[in-house]
Design an enzyme around this catalytic site. Structure first.
Site, PDB file in Angstrom:
ATOM      1  N   GLU A 112      68.742  74.753 -22.903  1.00  0.00           N
ATOM      2  CA  GLU A 112      67.989  76.397 -23.141  1.00  0.00           C
ATOM      3  C   GLU A 112      70.112  76.752 -22.695  1.00  0.00           C
ATOM      4  O   GLU A 112      69.928  76.369 -21.170  1.00  0.00           O
ATOM      5  CB  GLU A 112      67.277  77.221 -22.964  1.00  0.00           C
ATOM      6  CG  GLU A 112      66.379  77.031 -24.054  1.00  0.00           C
ATOM      7  CD  GLU A 112      65.340  77.507 -23.244  1.00  0.00           C
ATOM      8  OE1 GLU A 112      65.386  77.617 -22.660  1.00  0.00           O
ATOM      9  OE2 GLU A 112      63.606  76.793 -23.563  1.00  0.00           O
ATOM     10  N   GLU A 124      60.739  74.872 -25.309  1.00  0.00           N
ATOM     11  CA  GLU A 124      60.486  73.090 -24.702  1.00  0.00           C
ATOM     12  C   GLU A 124      59.864  72.592 -25.230  1.00  0.00           C
ATOM     13  O   GLU A 124      60.026  70.777 -24.935  1.00  0.00           O
ATOM     14  CB  GLU A 124      60.065  73.862 -23.104  1.00  0.00           C
ATOM     15  CG  GLU A 124      60.660  74.414 -22.826  1.00  0.00           C
ATOM     16  CD  GLU A 124      61.105  76.312 -23.058  1.00  0.00           C
ATOM     17  OE1 GLU A 124      61.459  77.319 -21.975  1.00  0.00           O
ATOM     18  OE2 GLU A 124      60.518  76.540 -24.142  1.00  0.00           O
ATOM     19  N   PHE A 173      62.961  76.559 -15.909  1.00  0.00           N
ATOM     20  CA  PHE A 173      63.106  76.304 -14.794  1.00  0.00           C
ATOM     21  C   PHE A 173      61.364  75.943 -14.714  1.00  0.00           C
ATOM     22  O   PHE A 173      60.570  75.807 -15.229  1.00  0.00           O
ATOM     23  CB  PHE A 173      62.125  78.575 -14.623  1.00  0.00           C
ATOM     24  CG  PHE A 173      63.346  79.253 -14.460  1.00  0.00           C
ATOM     25  CD1 PHE A 173      63.443  79.432 -12.996  1.00  0.00           C
ATOM     26  CD2 PHE A 173      64.196  79.440 -14.638  1.00  0.00           C
ATOM     27  CE1 PHE A 173      64.726  80.731 -12.113  1.00  0.00           C
ATOM     28  CE2 PHE A 173      65.228  80.460 -14.884  1.00  0.00           C
ATOM     29  CZ  PHE A 173      65.468  80.990 -13.025  1.00  0.00           C
ATOM     30  N   ASP A 220      58.568  76.623 -13.452  1.00  0.00           N
ATOM     31  CA  ASP A 220      57.690  77.273 -13.703  1.00  0.00           C
ATOM     32  C   ASP A 220      56.828  77.633 -15.241  1.00  0.00           C
ATOM     33  O   ASP A 220      56.168  77.901 -15.574  1.00  0.00           O
ATOM     34  CB  ASP A 220      57.691  79.011 -13.252  1.00  0.00           C
ATOM     35  CG  ASP A 220      58.965  79.272 -11.768  1.00  0.00           C
ATOM     36  OD1 ASP A 220      57.688  79.660 -11.263  1.00  0.00           O
ATOM     37  OD2 ASP A 220      59.625  79.088 -11.393  1.00  0.00           O
ATOM     38  N   PHE A 221      58.748  77.073 -15.514  1.00  0.00           N
ATOM     39  CA  PHE A 221      57.725  76.700 -17.346  1.00  0.00           C
ATOM     40  C   PHE A 221      57.743  75.685 -18.291  1.00  0.00           C
ATOM     41  O   PHE A 221      57.227  75.440 -18.834  1.00  0.00           O
ATOM     42  CB  PHE A 221      59.594  76.841 -18.490  1.00  0.00           C
ATOM     43  CG  PHE A 221      59.938  78.152 -17.987  1.00  0.00           C
ATOM     44  CD1 PHE A 221      59.570  79.155 -17.186  1.00  0.00           C
ATOM     45  CD2 PHE A 221      61.547  78.823 -17.860  1.00  0.00           C
ATOM     46  CE1 PHE A 221      60.282  80.370 -16.876  1.00  0.00           C
ATOM     47  CE2 PHE A 221      61.911  79.453 -17.559  1.00  0.00           C
ATOM     48  CZ  PHE A 221      61.253  80.343 -17.421  1.00  0.00           C
ATOM     49  N   HIS A 259      59.125  82.695 -11.245  1.00  0.00           N
ATOM     50  CA  HIS A 259      60.631  81.388 -11.229  1.00  0.00           C
ATOM     51  C   HIS A 259      60.637  81.152  -9.853  1.00  0.00           C
ATOM     52  O   HIS A 259      61.638  81.208 -10.008  1.00  0.00           O
ATOM     53  CB  HIS A 259      61.644  83.046 -11.762  1.00  0.00           C
ATOM     54  CG  HIS A 259      61.424  83.886 -13.147  1.00  0.00           C
ATOM     55  ND1 HIS A 259      60.558  83.660 -13.213  1.00  0.00           N
ATOM     56  CD2 HIS A 259      62.263  82.904 -14.091  1.00  0.00           C
ATOM     57  CE1 HIS A 259      60.730  84.394 -15.019  1.00  0.00           C
ATOM     58  NE2 HIS A 259      61.672  83.832 -15.027  1.00  0.00           N
TER      59      HIS A 259
END
Length: 674
Positions: A370, A401, A424, A426-427, A470
């Site tokens: 992205e 993703e 990130f 976190d994702f 994040h």
């Protein structure tokens, strides 16, 4: 004769269906033989679950006449009919199902994880997981200008998976040569299709993706062939993907031993009355495409082939227990020392330069994610690459993703060396299945036959007020998964060298860069992260830590951002007569135990410092190494500084209170040795 199909193709399809049916009947017999009178899933020549596809043969038999060896096929957890239709080696497949050393994966995969790189076939036990790698393989074909086709199979239950819909979107958006096959047998384990989707026809899913579709009713092998023929021709000619849904059925339960309490009592009996093999046989005879004797010879030939495969498997040796330790990582490392000192660069430019040099050298390297194209990556890691290599090799993706990271496994299997970016860390949650269950394990489950040279880049760390979703680090989560390597550079020299090493590695590497070290003009960073970077290519060895400051009094184990905290603390401690040795791990997996232990032997003390959570993290691993292997050299118990087990708070005061710091390191070191 049926219009649109050659008589010899009808006979090949019939033979394929018969072979698939007889094969499963034989496998079922072997599977159940030692599991009676009380069913014991672990007993017998074939342990574990067994998912049979008897009844579903028409969904795949067309491949025996329409696909080539170099086309890719990704099957489901019910894979035997698809594997046979693609021409997978029956001897090795049977040996794999029996857990033998001669199996496709040397007994490491079993019946749900069959890999045949010669026939480009793979399957997996995760619902919906076939779609992303098929998209990746198809993207590779398109990039190379080939007319190959990728095919992904899924059941009606997979229609509702995010991976399926994300993959459909990418395939249609990029006009890829991929065919999605939905085998609707009406049951997702025990849930009927009417209770899982409001669709009248599964093929209607294609409407939302501007993709053509075909619906095949009544488990019809000839209509399935005709639909697939059109889809294959469309894909080979560059016109893009197709969704085909076929109403099919399975005669047996979801797995052998399934009590099937969910099925209507007479359902299977009614289904068998319209068996597709019998219907096709009658059609062949009625159209005089073959005689009864010729049909019988075909069936006997299939039985002979199956008997030979079973004999091969039964005569094959079992693997040794210690064979389990092989094939976790592909061998090989390409070491290249720099010849010049270079010039000072921030980390983001060093990373981009390393990627650029590898892309220039190797056309199989591409970057996908992205905002990695025109934007240059949110954290600058792909600065300048889009302009230099164009949108095909530096590819912006939708926010999908699980699809594009999952696609990297298909790209790798097709000969590419993809770099994919998880913006990130976190994702991670939305994409962990393809990473954990496929990218990390395919090499092992294939018995070392399918390499996964994939780099997954992701941004880590806090300290700038971005709060709980994040700001995490999380590299121990990746490091916990066998088959993955995890690198964490702390400066621009290591950033470039580790990136080149990661790209050249034949294993999946998680490349984690700390946002606060990238040297971005809009974010604070320690000046010590910006160091001289040679202009030419060079590598930094994966799995080798570096002593960034020598000392005799205490060992400080650090990584990423905490390296700079440790160095700052060491300078202050020197004023009090404490000579600290600072280790930059650089690689979290595999961790460099030797460097840690040698340092402890010299200093007698160890402090582990990490920005990740305290429990079950890197500091725990470092302390375990010291305590288990270096206990005799320790003068006192090792200590740690890490993030408390709380979500990262937004408030500046609360976040700084929670983060490790040079002040905390100084205080803890003094408590330990003064």
């Amino acid at each position: 004769m049926q219009e649109g199909i050659k008589s010899e193709d009808m006979l090949t399809i019939y033979y394929t269906m018969v072979k698939s049916r007889h094969y499963e009947e034989k496998i079922r017999e072997i599977y159940l033989n030692d599991k009676k009178p009380l069913f014991n899933i672990a007993a017998g020549k074939i342990p574990g679950e067994m998912h049979l596809s008897a009844g579903q043969e028409p969904t795949a038999a067309w491949m025996s006449v329409l696909l080539r060896d170099d086309d890719f096929v990704y099957g489901t957890h019910r894979p035997h009919h698809t594997a046979i239709s693609k021409g997978v080696d029956l001897n090795k497949m049977t040996a794999e199902i029996m857990g033998k050393k001669t199996g496709l994966g040397h007994g490491k995969g079993g019946h749900m994880h069959l890999f045949d790189p010669q026939k480009h076939f793979a399957c997996a036990g995760i619902v919906g997981s076939s779609f992303p790698p098929a998209v990746g393989a198809a993207l590779s074909f398109k990039l190379d200008g080939k007319d190959n086709v990728a095919v992904a199979f899924g059941g009606d239950g997979s229609l509702n998976q995010g991976m399926f819909m994300e993959s459909m979107n990418l395939a249609s958006l990029w006009k890829l040569p991929v065919i999605f096959i939905i085998e609707n047998n009406e049951w997702a384990i025990s849930v009927n299709v009417k209770d899982s989707t409001p669709l009248i026809r599964d093929s209607d899913r294609a409407l939302g993706f501007n993709m053509p579709s075909k619906y095949v009713p009544d488990n019809d092998p000839i209509q399935m062939y005709l639909a697939a023929k059109e889809a294959v021709e469309r894909a080979r000619s560059g016109k893009g993907p197709t969704l085909i849904s076929i109403d099919t059925y399975r005669y047996y339960g979801h797995f052998e031993g399934d009590p099937e309490v969910y099925r209507p009592k007479d359902e299977v009996k009614n289904l068998m009355a319209k068996d597709p093999i019998k219907r096709l046989r009658d059609q062949i005879l009625n159209e005089k495409l073959a005689s009864e004797d010729e049909i019988e010879r075909l069936e006997n030939s299939a039985l002979e082939e199956i008997d030979q495969a079973v004999k091969f498997a039964e005569d094959s040796p079992d693997p040794d227990g210690n064979d389990a330790l092989a094939d976790v990582y592909a061998p090989g490392y390409y070491e290249q020392e720099p010849k010049s000192r270079g010039r000072k660069l921030p980390m983001y430019m060093a990373i981009s330069e390393g990627i650029s040099q590898e892309m220039e050298k190797d056309s199989s390297v591409l970057y996908m994610g992205e905002d990695v194209g025109v934007y240059g990556g949110i954290f600058g890691a792909t600065t300048g690459l889009y302009k230099k290599f164009g949108p095909e090799r530096v590819r912006d993706t939708p926010i999908s993703e699980s699809a594009f990271i999952g696609a990297s496994s298909g790209l790798a299997a097709a000969g590419k060396r993809p770099i994919v970016e998880l913006m990130f860390t976190d994702f991670l949650g939305v994409t962990f299945d393809p990473i954990m269950n496929h990218i990390a394990k395919n090499y092992y489950m294939s018995g070392g036959n399918v390499k996964m040279p994939i780099v997954i880049t992701t941004a880590i760390g806090g300290g700038y007020g971005d709060a709980a979703q994040h700001s995490q680090t999380l590299f121990p989560i990746f490091a916990h998964i066998p088959g993955l390597k995890v690198v964490v550079p702390s400066n621009s020299y290591d950033a470039k060298g580790l990136m080149i090493s990661a790209i050249r590695d034949d294993n999946p590497v998680i490349y984690m860069f700390h946002k606060g070290l990238m040297g971005l003009p809009w974010m604070p960073y320690p000046q010590s992260s910006v160091v001289e970077v040679p202009e030419e290519e060079y590598t930094v060895p994966i799995g080798k830590a570096k002593i960034v400051k020598t000392g005799n009094d205490i060992t400080i184990v650090s990584v990423g951002s905490t390296v700079h905290m440790a160095l700052e603390a060491a300078d202050e401690l020197k004023k009090d007569g404490i000579d600290a040795e600072v280790i930059d791990l650089r690689t979290v997996k595999p961790i460099d135990k030797e460097t840690i232990l040698n340092s402890i032997k010299k200093t007698g003390y160890m402090l582990a410092v990490d920005e990740d959570y305290e429990s079950y993290g890197l500091t725990s691993e470092a302390i375990s190494i010291a305590s288990e292997l270096g206990f005799k050299d320790l003068k006192t118990a090792p200590r740690r500084i890490a993030y408390p087990d709380i979500p990262v708070p937004y408030s500046r005061n609360m976040e700084s209170f929670s983060l490790p710091s040079s002040e905390k390191i100084i205080k803890t070191v003094k408590e330990m040795i003064m």
